[in-house]
Scaffold this motif. Structure first.
Motif, PDB file in Angstrom:
ATOM      1  N   ASN A 297      48.451  66.881   8.198  1.00  0.00           N
ATOM      2  CA  ASN A 297      47.808  66.770   9.514  1.00  0.00           C
ATOM      3  C   ASN A 297      46.556  67.643   9.633  1.00  0.00           C
ATOM      4  OD1 ASN A 297      47.756  65.351  11.897  1.00  0.00           O
ATOM      5  ND2 ASN A 297      49.216  66.638  12.976  1.00  0.00           N
ATOM      6  N   ILE A 298      45.961  68.006   8.500  1.00  0.00           N
ATOM      7  CA  ILE A 298      44.768  68.842   8.520  1.00  0.00           C
ATOM      8  C   ILE A 298      43.495  68.010   8.705  1.00  0.00           C
ATOM      9  CG2 ILE A 298      44.253  68.836   6.047  1.00  0.00           C
ATOM     10  CD1 ILE A 298      44.041  71.856   8.436  1.00  0.00           C
ATOM     11  N   GLY A 299      43.594  66.683   8.536  1.00  0.00           N
ATOM     12  CA  GLY A 299      42.430  65.833   8.770  1.00  0.00           C
ATOM     13  C   GLY A 299      41.917  65.109   7.545  1.00  0.00           C
ATOM     14  N   LYS A 300      42.708  65.051   6.482  1.00  0.00           N
ATOM     15  CA  LYS A 300      42.270  64.361   5.257  1.00  0.00           C
ATOM     16  C   LYS A 300      42.052  62.875   5.518  1.00  0.00           C
ATOM     17  CE  LYS A 300      45.982  65.732   3.069  1.00  0.00           C
ATOM     18  NZ  LYS A 300      46.582  66.659   4.062  1.00  0.00           N
ATOM     19  N   THR A 301      43.025  62.250   6.181  1.00  0.00           N
ATOM     20  CA  THR A 301      42.911  60.813   6.452  1.00  0.00           C
ATOM     21  C   THR A 301      41.725  60.522   7.362  1.00  0.00           C
ATOM     22  OG1 THR A 301      45.306  60.537   6.187  1.00  0.00           O
ATOM     23  CG2 THR A 301      44.124  58.809   7.380  1.00  0.00           C
ATOM     24  N   MET A 302      41.465  61.405   8.308  1.00  0.00           N
ATOM     25  CA  MET A 302      40.329  61.238   9.214  1.00  0.00           C
ATOM     26  C   MET A 302      39.015  61.195   8.426  1.00  0.00           C
ATOM     27  SD  MET A 302      39.300  63.712  12.439  1.00  0.00           S
ATOM     28  CE  MET A 302      41.048  63.867  12.857  1.00  0.00           C
ATOM     29  N   ILE A 303      38.906  62.058   7.429  1.00  0.00           N
ATOM     30  CA  ILE A 303      37.702  62.101   6.595  1.00  0.00           C
ATOM     31  C   ILE A 303      37.569  60.816   5.781  1.00  0.00           C
ATOM     32  CG2 ILE A 303      36.689  63.262   4.582  1.00  0.00           C
ATOM     33  CD1 ILE A 303      37.778  65.893   5.739  1.00  0.00           C
ATOM     34  N   VAL A 304      38.664  60.367   5.192  1.00  0.00           N
ATOM     35  CA  VAL A 304      38.617  59.152   4.377  1.00  0.00           C
ATOM     36  C   VAL A 304      38.292  57.932   5.233  1.00  0.00           C
ATOM     37  CG1 VAL A 304      40.046  57.554   3.038  1.00  0.00           C
ATOM     38  CG2 VAL A 304      40.091  59.995   2.531  1.00  0.00           C
ATOM     39  N   GLU A 305      38.891  57.839   6.418  1.00  0.00           N
ATOM     40  CA  GLU A 305      38.587  56.706   7.299  1.00  0.00           C
ATOM     41  C   GLU A 305      37.112  56.691   7.674  1.00  0.00           C
ATOM     42  OE1 GLU A 305      41.293  57.190  10.536  1.00  0.00           O
ATOM     43  OE2 GLU A 305      42.958  56.162   9.506  1.00  0.00           O
ATOM     44  N   LYS A 306      36.541  57.860   7.943  1.00  0.00           N
ATOM     45  CA  LYS A 306      35.115  57.955   8.240  1.00  0.00           C
ATOM     46  C   LYS A 306      34.291  57.499   7.038  1.00  0.00           C
ATOM     47  CE  LYS A 306      31.104  59.519   9.832  1.00  0.00           C
ATOM     48  NZ  LYS A 306      30.277  58.686  10.760  1.00  0.00           N
ATOM     49  N   PHE A 307      34.684  57.935   5.848  1.00  0.00           N
ATOM     50  CA  PHE A 307      33.958  57.565   4.633  1.00  0.00           C
ATOM     51  C   PHE A 307      34.012  56.057   4.398  1.00  0.00           C
ATOM     52  CE2 PHE A 307      33.641  56.928   0.024  1.00  0.00           C
ATOM     53  CZ  PHE A 307      32.453  57.606  -0.243  1.00  0.00           C
ATOM     54  N   LEU A 308      35.186  55.462   4.594  1.00  0.00           N
ATOM     55  CA  LEU A 308      35.332  54.023   4.388  1.00  0.00           C
ATOM     56  C   LEU A 308      34.537  53.228   5.423  1.00  0.00           C
ATOM     57  CD1 LEU A 308      39.141  53.835   3.517  1.00  0.00           C
ATOM     58  CD2 LEU A 308      37.209  53.591   1.946  1.00  0.00           C
ATOM     59  N   ARG A 309      34.481  53.732   6.667  1.00  0.00           N
ATOM     60  CA  ARG A 309      33.663  53.045   7.680  1.00  0.00           C
ATOM     61  C   ARG A 309      32.180  53.099   7.316  1.00  0.00           C
ATOM     62  NH1 ARG A 309      37.114  55.768  11.345  1.00  0.00           N
ATOM     63  NH2 ARG A 309      35.492  57.298  11.862  1.00  0.00           N
ATOM     64  N   ASP A 310      31.757  54.214   6.737  1.00  0.00           N
ATOM     65  CA  ASP A 310      30.349  54.380   6.381  1.00  0.00           C
ATOM     66  C   ASP A 310      29.985  53.663   5.080  1.00  0.00           C
ATOM     67  OD1 ASP A 310      30.009  55.922   8.618  1.00  0.00           O
ATOM     68  OD2 ASP A 310      30.001  57.841   7.555  1.00  0.00           O
ATOM     69  N   ASN A 311      30.989  53.316   4.286  1.00  0.00           N
ATOM     70  CA  ASN A 311      30.733  52.680   2.986  1.00  0.00           C
ATOM     71  C   ASN A 311      31.610  51.435   2.831  1.00  0.00           C
ATOM     72  OD1 ASN A 311      28.957  54.833   1.439  1.00  0.00           O
ATOM     73  ND2 ASN A 311      30.600  55.973   2.453  1.00  0.00           N
ATOM     74  N   PRO A 312      31.399  50.438   3.681  1.00  0.00           N
ATOM     75  CA  PRO A 312      32.253  49.242   3.624  1.00  0.00           C
ATOM     76  C   PRO A 312      31.924  48.377   2.408  1.00  0.00           C
ATOM     77  CG  PRO A 312      30.462  48.907   5.184  1.00  0.00           C
ATOM     78  CD  PRO A 312      30.348  50.327   4.723  1.00  0.00           C
ATOM     79  N   ASN A 313      32.877  47.553   2.041  1.00  0.00           N
ATOM     80  CA  ASN A 313      32.614  46.573   0.996  1.00  0.00           C
ATOM     81  C   ASN A 313      31.607  45.545   1.507  1.00  0.00           C
ATOM     82  OD1 ASN A 313      34.541  47.749  -0.734  1.00  0.00           O
ATOM     83  ND2 ASN A 313      36.197  46.601   0.244  1.00  0.00           N
TER      84      ASN A 313
END
Length: 276
Positions: free
Chosen positions: A67-83
């Protein structure tokens, strides 16, 4: 008289016109507030995504408490770098494939997760070797630029031999496709990775520490508050609220944001329209 909405991000203003249930639903939608360590993690992942293919691709282990925010970072990264998709919503350029390490990891389960991450239903009752060959064939057919594996601390559910075998598979996939791998996990994942010197040297650790009471934490809380559609400003910078958040959240980013969202929902339903 038009209310003063300077306490809100401009993109949130129109949400105030929604019904109570619509506003509450919006509270729980994904949000991103920039902060120093999170930005550093995103920058590091962006560097890996654009790394040219080489014989030894660099990888990353993003680790920290649950719950430190790892998933939040990855979700942001995936939104910024979509297929990149065509008009039929078929993937033409796959930037990232995102999957989870199986709860009881094994080679066949890992490749089944990879196949599912590629948007294809994994076959049932296939032997481990067949699953590996199919997964590699699909990866080669449309190679991603990066692989992101969540919950990598699940490795610890296996024996030392099984852990070593799975880690070797990750190294093999990175070498075979010349792609970086970003692994996410708790701090225990760091211990699992360090059991193999070659893996430890390949996966550069990136720690997400807990928050401490500071000006940066206060700025993060205030910025997050600007995304909550409340009609009145909330005194989120007040020392009393900051200390209360620190006490209740134990410095975990996910817990901080959950508390703020729950408080905002209460403010909407009770029509007080601010967090106190």
């Amino acid at each position: 008289m038009t209310p003063n909405l300077d306490h809100l991000h401009t993109g949130v203003w129109s949400f105030l016109e929604d019904s109570t249930e619509e506003r509450v639903t919006r509270l729980y939608s994904p949000k991103w507030v920039a902060y120093a360590r999170g930005n550093e993690a995103l920058a590091r992942m962006g560097h890996l995504l654009n790394h040219p293919p080489s014989g030894r691709m660099p990888c990353m282990l993003l680790h920290g408490d649950s719950n430190i925010g790892k998933t939040m970072i990855v979700e942001k990264f995936l939104r910024d770098n979509p297929n990149v998709c065509n008009d039929l919503n078929e993937v033409e350029v796959r930037r990232c494939v995102h999957l989870q390490m199986p709860a009881k990891p094994s080679d066949d389960k890992l490749y089944a997760q990879i196949i599912e991450g590629l948007g294809i239903q994994a076959p049932i009752n296939r032997r481990g070797v067949d699953m590996e060959l199919l997964g590699l064939r699909l990866l080669h057919r449309q190679p991603p630029k990066m692989m992101i594996i969540d919950e990598v601390h699940h490795l610890l559910a296996g024996t030392v031999r099984e852990q070593r075998q799975l880690l070797n598979q990750l190294k093999f996939i990175s070498n075979e496709l010349s792609i970086p791998i970003v692994a996410l996990g708790t701090n225990e994942a760091l211990y699992a990775m360090q059991t193999d010197p070659q893996i430890a040297s390949r996966f550069e650790p990136f720690a997400l520490p807990k928050w401490r009471e500071s000006s940066e934490f206060r700025a993060f809380v205030v910025s997050f508050g600007r995304l909550l559609p409340l009609e009145k400003p909330s005194p989120l910078a007040d020392k009393t609220i900051i200390q209360k958040l620190m006490s209740l959240s134990a410095g975990l980013t996910g817990k901080v944001t959950t508390l703020l969202v729950q408080a905002a929902e209460l403010a909407i339903r009770q029509r007080t329209e601010c967090i106190t």
